[in-house]
Design a protein around this motif. Structure first.
Motif, PDB file in Angstrom:
ATOM      1  N   GLY A  16       0.749  -1.254  -0.067  1.00 41.71           N
ATOM      2  CA  GLY A  16       0.192   0.026   0.125  1.00 41.71           C
ATOM      3  C   GLY A  16       0.747   1.196   0.066  1.00 41.71           C
ATOM      4  N   GLY A  17       2.221   1.287   0.099  1.00 45.65           N
ATOM      5  CA  GLY A  17       3.012   2.372   0.094  1.00 45.65           C
ATOM      6  C   GLY A  17       3.119   3.098   1.041  1.00 45.65           C
ATOM      7  N   ILE A  18       2.838   2.536   2.314  1.00 43.25           N
ATOM      8  CA  ILE A  18       3.046   3.156   3.621  1.00 43.25           C
ATOM      9  C   ILE A  18       4.289   2.866   4.195  1.00 43.25           C
ATOM     10  N   HIS A  19       5.102   3.820   4.714  1.00 45.00           N
ATOM     11  CA  HIS A  19       6.364   3.545   5.383  1.00 45.00           C
ATOM     12  C   HIS A  19       6.736   4.388   6.660  1.00 45.00           C
ATOM     13  N   TYR A  20       7.593   3.938   7.311  1.00 46.22           N
ATOM     14  CA  TYR A  20       8.245   4.590   8.299  1.00 46.22           C
ATOM     15  C   TYR A  20       8.836   5.845   7.686  1.00 46.22           C
ATOM     16  N   PHE A  21       8.780   7.007   8.170  1.00 40.48           N
ATOM     17  CA  PHE A  21       9.421   8.111   7.704  1.00 40.48           C
ATOM     18  C   PHE A  21      10.256   8.499   8.808  1.00 40.48           C
ATOM     19  N   ALA A  22      11.749   8.929   8.699  1.00 48.59           N
ATOM     20  CA  ALA A  22      12.511   9.084   9.685  1.00 48.59           C
ATOM     21  C   ALA A  22      12.228  10.747  10.310  1.00 48.59           C
ATOM     22  N   PRO A  23      12.663  11.087  11.429  1.00 51.66           N
ATOM     23  CA  PRO A  23      12.730  12.494  11.650  1.00 51.66           C
ATOM     24  C   PRO A  23      13.152  13.537  10.820  1.00 51.66           C
ATOM     25  N   LYS A  24      12.661  14.496  10.660  1.00 52.77           N
ATOM     26  CA  LYS A  24      13.183  15.514   9.792  1.00 52.77           C
ATOM     27  C   LYS A  24      14.524  16.142   9.994  1.00 52.77           C
ATOM     28  N   GLY A  25      15.143  16.030   8.903  1.00 52.11           N
ATOM     29  CA  GLY A  25      16.743  16.525   9.083  1.00 52.11           C
ATOM     30  C   GLY A  25      17.581  15.350   9.040  1.00 52.11           C
ATOM     31  N   ASN A  26      17.119  14.144   9.245  1.00 50.61           N
ATOM     32  CA  ASN A  26      17.961  12.897   9.182  1.00 50.61           C
ATOM     33  C   ASN A  26      17.473  12.018   8.119  1.00 50.61           C
ATOM     34  N   GLN A  27      16.212  12.391   7.458  1.00 50.03           N
ATOM     35  CA  GLN A  27      15.946  11.391   6.498  1.00 50.03           C
ATOM     36  C   GLN A  27      16.497  11.060   5.238  1.00 50.03           C
TER      37      GLN A  27
ATOM     38  N   PHE B 292      -2.427  16.421  -8.430  1.00 51.52           N
ATOM     39  CA  PHE B 292      -2.274  16.200  -9.859  1.00 51.52           C
ATOM     40  C   PHE B 292      -1.057  15.251 -10.051  1.00 51.52           C
ATOM     41  N   GLY B 293      -0.982  14.265  -9.338  1.00 50.07           N
ATOM     42  CA  GLY B 293      -0.159  12.955  -9.771  1.00 50.07           C
ATOM     43  C   GLY B 293       1.228  13.285  -9.309  1.00 50.07           C
ATOM     44  N   CYS B 294       1.662  14.037  -8.285  1.00 47.75           N
ATOM     45  CA  CYS B 294       3.034  14.662  -8.222  1.00 47.75           C
ATOM     46  C   CYS B 294       3.637  13.758  -7.084  1.00 47.75           C
ATOM     47  N   PRO B 295       4.849  13.364  -6.940  1.00 45.21           N
ATOM     48  CA  PRO B 295       5.514  12.448  -6.040  1.00 45.21           C
ATOM     49  C   PRO B 295       5.482  13.273  -4.551  1.00 45.21           C
ATOM     50  N   SER B 296       5.230  14.552  -4.770  1.00 44.57           N
ATOM     51  CA  SER B 296       5.280  15.198  -3.141  1.00 44.57           C
ATOM     52  C   SER B 296       3.676  14.897  -2.464  1.00 44.57           C
ATOM     53  N   GLU B 297       2.904  14.435  -3.458  1.00 46.49           N
ATOM     54  CA  GLU B 297       1.544  14.153  -2.710  1.00 46.49           C
ATOM     55  C   GLU B 297       1.808  12.457  -1.908  1.00 46.49           C
ATOM     56  N   PHE B 298       2.664  11.749  -2.785  1.00 45.97           N
ATOM     57  CA  PHE B 298       2.862  10.401  -2.028  1.00 45.97           C
ATOM     58  C   PHE B 298       3.734  10.602  -0.719  1.00 45.97           C
ATOM     59  N   LEU B 299       4.696  11.700  -0.826  1.00 47.48           N
ATOM     60  CA  LEU B 299       5.337  11.832   0.432  1.00 47.48           C
ATOM     61  C   LEU B 299       4.845  12.813   1.587  1.00 47.48           C
ATOM     62  N   GLN B 300       3.626  13.188   1.458  1.00 48.89           N
ATOM     63  CA  GLN B 300       2.865  13.635   2.429  1.00 48.89           C
ATOM     64  C   GLN B 300       3.060  13.113   3.956  1.00 48.89           C
ATOM     65  N   PRO B 301       3.220  13.834   4.888  1.00 45.17           N
ATOM     66  CA  PRO B 301       3.346  12.980   6.171  1.00 45.17           C
ATOM     67  C   PRO B 301       2.348  12.570   6.730  1.00 45.17           C
ATOM     68  N   SER B 302       1.090  12.666   6.329  1.00 46.67           N
ATOM     69  CA  SER B 302      -0.156  12.381   7.003  1.00 46.67           C
ATOM     70  C   SER B 302      -0.538  10.894   7.056  1.00 46.67           C
ATOM     71  N   PRO B 303      -0.171  10.217   6.091  1.00 43.58           N
ATOM     72  CA  PRO B 303      -0.524   8.942   6.288  1.00 43.58           C
ATOM     73  C   PRO B 303       0.799   8.242   6.605  1.00 43.58           C
ATOM     74  N   SER B 304       1.806   8.732   7.124  1.00 41.67           N
ATOM     75  CA  SER B 304       2.996   8.085   7.444  1.00 41.67           C
ATOM     76  C   SER B 304       3.186   7.722   8.989  1.00 41.67           C
ATOM     77  N   ALA B 305       4.279   7.119   9.441  1.00 40.85           N
ATOM     78  CA  ALA B 305       4.523   7.041  10.808  1.00 40.85           C
ATOM     79  C   ALA B 305       5.294   7.886  11.454  1.00 40.85           C
ATOM     80  N   SER B 306       5.542   9.170  10.933  1.00 42.87           N
ATOM     81  CA  SER B 306       6.201  10.360  11.581  1.00 42.87           C
ATOM     82  C   SER B 306       5.553  10.697  12.781  1.00 42.87           C
ATOM     83  N   GLU B 307       4.145  10.449  12.835  1.00 39.93           N
ATOM     84  CA  GLU B 307       3.492  11.046  14.268  1.00 39.93           C
ATOM     85  C   GLU B 307       3.627  10.132  15.279  1.00 39.93           C
ATOM     86  N   SER B 308       4.389   8.916  14.945  1.00 39.84           N
ATOM     87  CA  SER B 308       4.353   7.964  16.240  1.00 39.84           C
ATOM     88  C   SER B 308       5.540   8.550  17.104  1.00 39.84           C
TER      89      SER B 308
END
Length: 302
Positions: free
Chosen positions: A115-126, A286-302
Motif C-alpha cells: 500500500g506504499g505506507i512506510h516509516y518516515f524518519a525524523p526531519k533533518g535525518n531522513q 495532480f499526480g506529483c510525487p510530493s503527494e505520496f510523500l505527505q506526512p499524514s499517512p506516514s508513521a512520522s507521528e508515532s
C-alpha cells in the motif's frame, strides 16, 4: 475515501509502540471489527498487524544507522522481547543481520509495502531512496485512480476520451478510462511474468470491472515491487535478464525496465486523472510525487 483511508492508516501508524487488540483498533477507526479489517485489507493489501510489524522493522533499520543505541535497545524499541527474536525477524526481512546492517550503513531502510505506507524518519535525518519514491508514487496514484473509479458506471468507464494517443508503436491507443486503467494493471502483470520467468498473462477478453482491476493491481504491484526491491538491495540495476515473453526473446537491464514502466505509466496516470475529472469525479492533487510523500499517512507521528 481519502479521509477514510487516512483514518484507517493512522490508527496503526500513530500508535506503533502500543500493540492494541483488534477490537481497539476498530473502535479507534469508528468501524466494527469485521468492517475495519475488510476496509484495511482492501486499501493496503496487508493486515494491520503486519503493517505495524513492518513499520517497526523499518524504524529499527533507520535507528541502526542513524543512532548510537545498542542493537538490544533497538530490538526492545521494536517491541521484541529478546535480541534473538529481533535478529531472526530482521534477517528474514532485510536478508542480513542487524549488526551487519549497521556496519554496511545502507541508505535505504524501507521494506516492500503493497500500500506504499512506510516509516518516515525524523526531519533533518531522513534519507531518500529514488526507487522507493518513484515506485511508491506510481503505486499510490494508480491505486487512488482505481479506487475513485469504483462508483462509476460502465458507460462512464467506457466513454471515449478526447484525442487518444498511441503511447508506444506496438500498442493500440487507450480510448477510454477503463482501457487506461486496464493498461496500467496489465503492464505490471506482464513485467512480473517477464522478470520472474513466468508465462504471459492473458489479456482480458471482456471489459474488466473496476473492483476486479483493483484486486489485480494490488497483487501485481506487490510482486513487481518485491522483485525490484531485491534488485535495488543488490544494487543490480545495470544487470541484464532475458525477457522470454518477447518474440524473439530480448535482453533488458533491470534499471531500463523500471524507467520504461515509470515513464509510460506516468503518462497514462495523468491521462486517467484528467478523464476522471471530465466525468465529474472530485479527486485532489495532480499526480506529483510530493503527494505520496505527505506526512499524514506516514508513521512520522508515532
Amino acid at each position: 475515501m481519502e479521509r477514510n483511508e487516512t483514518n484507517l492508516t493512522r490508527v496503526v501508524t500513530a500508535n506503533l509502540d502500543e500493540a492494541k487488540p483488534a477490537a481497539s483498533l476498530a473502535r479507534d477507526a469508528r468501524h466494527s471489527r469485521s468492517h475495519f479489517f475488510r476496509l484495511f485489507r482492501a486499501l493496503h493489501a496487508e493486515p494491520p498487524a503486519a503493517m505495524r510489524r513492518r513499520l517497526l522493522l523499518e524504524r529499527a533499520a533507520w535507528s541502526l544507522t542513524n543512532s548510537r543505541q545498542s542493537v538490544t535497545a533497538i530490538a526492545l524499541d521494536a517491541n521484541y522481547n529478546s535480541l534473538e527474536a529481533f535478529t531472526r525477524a530482521f534477517k528474514k526481512a532485510f536478508r542480513i543481520s542487524p549488526s551487519l546492517y549497521r556496519r554496511l550503513a545502507p541508505v535505504h531502510y524501507q521494506l516492500p509495502a503493497p500500500g506504499g505506507i512506510h516509516y518516515f524518519a525524523p526531519k533533518g535525518n531522513q534519507t531518500m531512496d529514488l526507487f522507493d519514491l518513484f515506485a511508491g508514487t506510481d503505486a499510490y496514484h494508480t491505486q487512488r485512480l482505481l479506487e475513485h473509479s469504483l462508483p462509476l458506471t460502465d458507460e462512464q468507464l467506457d466513454r471515449l476520451i478526447p484525442t487518444p494517443v498511441q503511447v508506444t508503436p506496438w500498442e493500440q491507443p487507450e480510448r477510454s478510462l477503463r482501457e487506461l486503467l486496464e493498461r496500467l494493471v496489465y503492464t505490471k502483470e506482464v513485467w512480473v511474468a517477464a522478470l520472474a520467468g513466468g508465462v504471459m498473462p492473458e489479456a482480458p477478453s471482456a471489459p474488466c470491472p473496476a473492483a476486479r482491476l483493483l484486486e489485480r493491481f494490488l497483487q501485481a504491484d506487490g510482486a513487481y515491487r518485491q522483485i525490484l526491491s531485491d534488485v535495488r538491495n543488490r544494487d543490480a540495476w545495470g544487470d541484464t535478464f532475458v525477457d522470454a515473453l518477447c518474440e524473439p526473446p530480448e535482453t533488458f537491464t533491470f534499471g531500463g525496465v523500471f524507467a520504461h514502466v515509470i515513464t509510460f505509466n506516468t503518462y497514462r496516470r495523468l491521462t486517467a486523472l484528467d478523464a476522471l475529472r471530465r466525468l465529474g469525479v472530485a479527486i485532489e492533487g495532480f499526480g506529483c510525487p510530493s503527494e505520496f510523500l505527505q506526512p499524514s499517512p506516514s508513521a512520522s507521528e508515532s
